[in-house]
Write a protein that holds these residues in place. Structure first.
Motif, short mmCIF file in Angstrom:
data_model
loop_
_atom_site.label_atom_id
_atom_site.label_comp_id
_atom_site.label_asym_id
_atom_site.label_seq_id
_atom_site.Cartn_x
_atom_site.Cartn_y
_atom_site.Cartn_z
N LEU A 138 27.29 58.92 45.39
CA LEU A 138 26.78 58.79 44.03
C LEU A 138 27.09 57.41 43.44
O LEU A 138 26.28 56.84 42.71
N PHE A 139 28.26 56.87 43.78
CA PHE A 139 28.71 55.59 43.23
C PHE A 139 29.20 54.70 44.37
O PHE A 139 30.40 54.52 44.56
N PRO A 140 28.29 54.15 45.19
CA PRO A 140 28.71 53.42 46.39
C PRO A 140 29.56 52.17 46.12
O PRO A 140 30.29 51.73 47.01
N SER A 141 29.48 51.61 44.92
CA SER A 141 30.29 50.42 44.62
C SER A 141 31.63 50.79 43.98
O SER A 141 32.40 49.90 43.62
N ALA A 179 33.80 46.29 51.66
CA ALA A 179 33.25 44.97 51.30
C ALA A 179 31.73 45.02 51.33
O ALA A 179 31.06 44.41 50.47
N GLY A 180 31.15 45.72 52.29
CA GLY A 180 29.70 45.84 52.38
C GLY A 180 29.09 46.53 51.17
O GLY A 180 27.93 46.28 50.82
N ALA A 215 35.32 42.98 45.52
CA ALA A 215 35.22 41.87 44.56
C ALA A 215 33.90 41.95 43.81
O ALA A 215 32.93 42.54 44.28
N SER A 216 33.88 41.33 42.63
CA SER A 216 32.64 41.30 41.86
C SER A 216 31.68 40.25 42.40
O SER A 216 30.48 40.31 42.13
N SER A 217 32.20 39.30 43.17
CA SER A 217 31.38 38.24 43.74
C SER A 217 30.74 38.70 45.05
O SER A 217 31.44 39.14 45.97
N ARG A 218 29.43 38.60 45.12
CA ARG A 218 28.73 38.98 46.35
C ARG A 218 29.16 38.09 47.51
O ARG A 218 29.29 38.56 48.64
N ARG A 219 29.40 36.82 47.23
CA ARG A 219 29.80 35.88 48.28
C ARG A 219 31.16 36.25 48.87
O ARG A 219 31.35 36.22 50.10
N ILE A 220 32.11 36.64 48.01
CA ILE A 220 33.44 37.00 48.52
C ILE A 220 33.36 38.26 49.37
O ILE A 220 33.98 38.35 50.44
N ASN A 221 32.59 39.25 48.92
CA ASN A 221 32.42 40.46 49.72
C ASN A 221 31.77 40.14 51.06
O ASN A 221 32.14 40.70 52.10
N ARG A 222 30.80 39.21 51.05
CA ARG A 222 30.13 38.81 52.28
C ARG A 222 31.12 38.13 53.23
O ARG A 222 31.15 38.43 54.43
N LEU A 223 31.96 37.25 52.71
CA LEU A 223 32.95 36.56 53.55
C LEU A 223 33.97 37.54 54.11
O LEU A 223 34.39 37.43 55.27
N LEU A 235 34.31 52.46 37.62
CA LEU A 235 33.55 51.51 38.42
C LEU A 235 34.15 50.11 38.36
O LEU A 235 33.64 49.18 38.99
N ALA A 236 35.25 49.96 37.60
CA ALA A 236 35.92 48.67 37.51
C ALA A 236 36.59 48.32 38.84
O ALA A 236 37.09 49.20 39.55
N ARG A 237 36.60 47.04 39.21
CA ARG A 237 37.17 46.61 40.47
C ARG A 237 38.69 46.80 40.50
O ARG A 237 39.35 46.73 39.47
N ARG A 238 39.22 47.04 41.69
CA ARG A 238 40.66 47.14 41.91
C ARG A 238 41.08 46.04 42.89
O ARG A 238 41.56 46.30 43.98
N THR A 239 40.88 44.80 42.46
CA THR A 239 41.11 43.65 43.35
C THR A 239 42.56 43.60 43.83
O THR A 239 42.82 43.30 45.00
N GLY A 240 43.51 43.87 42.93
CA GLY A 240 44.92 43.83 43.31
C GLY A 240 45.26 44.87 44.36
O GLY A 240 45.98 44.59 45.33
N TRP A 241 44.72 46.08 44.20
CA TRP A 241 44.96 47.14 45.18
C TRP A 241 44.42 46.73 46.53
O TRP A 241 45.09 46.89 47.57
N TYR A 242 43.20 46.21 46.55
CA TYR A 242 42.60 45.81 47.82
C TYR A 242 43.34 44.63 48.44
O TYR A 242 43.54 44.58 49.66
#
Length: 353
Positions: free
Chosen positions: A300-303, A89-90, A95-103, A34-41
């Protein structure tokens, strides 16, 4: 309902239904899936945007030629790729930041595609909360198509003819989905529903949608004459809708549909697994379907970040087998066959009449 997986073993000790999901969740967390893959994205979105920009530049460079219309096909392909990233993003996968995903959702959805991210998130989150639930999932509500014989029985006139033939008409109707998504987005922003005390958000959504339409029309007007521009726009949106709809179609159609009147209560594990179907395939399938071929893991794990879905699959499949929960997985062609067969059966009573 059709299920495509092999027979499942009976576990020696099965958790209570309310606790079924907790052990699997602990295992997935322990594997840090469940850890973010910011670099991949970041890399994947950058590549997608570069290709997207190159295609736009190609439209301008080729200019007023019928060869320009050929670029509508790859533009539709990478428009769908853009929609996949907007989808992620939705779900806060990027990203872990809701604001960044929203943008990111506003940029990828509203500005680049002309689709309201607020409309999509509202509809899609309701689907995730209660997949295939007739009263709560908007994806199985009555519309152009219907999903139960009870819905079919209420059809009249032209809609009744559509339902009788909906399995044959399904893919042709997807050619209109690209335009329908934009119409629904405009209707959402123009209406007052869901926008109470959100005037600023509504204004941002509307302005970005307007900017998209102005830029899109301006691009076609500068590159080609009116006739070619109309053909280009129609081909682009038709192929975009066909691709996007073809990705989402095999995921739930023909799977279990909870009966709202039965009083049956499923926990998270059964609610998501029994209503979803995975599509087997390799890297090409993963790429073309944006990872949504791992629909069970995604529900099962949407995030969960997209590249982790395939890594989580072995643990999820094994756990479902141990818990005695049917895990549906099939090939791409068979997934469409199952979905179309379900739609054909829904219209059967009307064809008999």
């Amino acid at each position: 309902m059709p299920q495509a997986s092999a027979a499942l073993a009976t576990p020696r000790s099965r958790p209570k239904p309310a606790d079924e999901f907790a052990p699997l969740l602990r295992e997935i967390k322990g594997q840090e899936l469940l850890a973010r893959r910011t670099g991949w994205y970041a890399a994947a979105i950058t590549v997608n945007l570069v290709i997207f920009a190159a295609l736009v530049a190609g439209v301008l460079l080729v200019g007023d030629s019928w060869w320009t219309v050929a670029l509508a096909a790859p533009l539709a392909l990478f428009s769908t790729r853009t929609a996949f990233f907007g989808h992620d993003a939705g779900h806060s996968q990027i990203a872990s930041s809701r604001r960044i995903n929203r943008l990111l959702g506003l940029f990828l959805g509203n500005l680049l595609l002309g689709m309201s991210s607020a409309w999509w998130n509202d509809k899609h989150n309701r689907h995730h909360a209660n997949p295939n639930h007739l009263d709560k999932d908007p994806d199985v509500g009555e519309g152009v198509l219907v999903w139960t014989q009870a819905q079919a029985a209420r059809r009249a006139g032209f809609n009744r003819w559509l339902t009788r033939n909906q399995a044959w008409l399904f893919f042709p109707l997807l050619l209109l989905e690209g335009i329908a998504l934009k119409v629904s987005s405009i209707q959402m922003v123009a209406s007052s529903r869901g926008w109470e005390r959100q005037g600023r958000a509504r204004a941002v959504e509307g302005l970005l949608l307007a900017a998209h339409f102005v830029a899109y029309v301006s691009l076609l007007a500068m590159a080609m004459g009116p006739g070619k521009a109309v053909v280009f726009a129609l081909v682009h949106h038709a192929l975009f809708g066909l691709h996007l709809g073809s990705v989402f179609a095999p995921n739930h159609k023909g799977m279990e549909m909870p009966d709202p009147d039965s009083g049956q209560r499923w926990g998270h594990l059964r609610r998501q697994v029994l209503t979803s179907r995975n599509v087997r395939g390799g890297p090409v399938t993963d790429w073309l379907m944006g990872g949504l071929n791992y629909q069970i893991e995604h529900h099962l794990f949407p995030s969960m970040p997209r590249p982790h879905l395939r890594l989580a699959q072995p643990a999820v499949r094994r756990y479902c087998q141990e818990a005695g929960v049917s895990y549906a997985e099939t090939g791409l062609v068979d997934s469409y066959r199952q979905a179309l067969r379900h739609m054909h059966e829904v219209g059967a009573p009307l064809r008999q009449d």
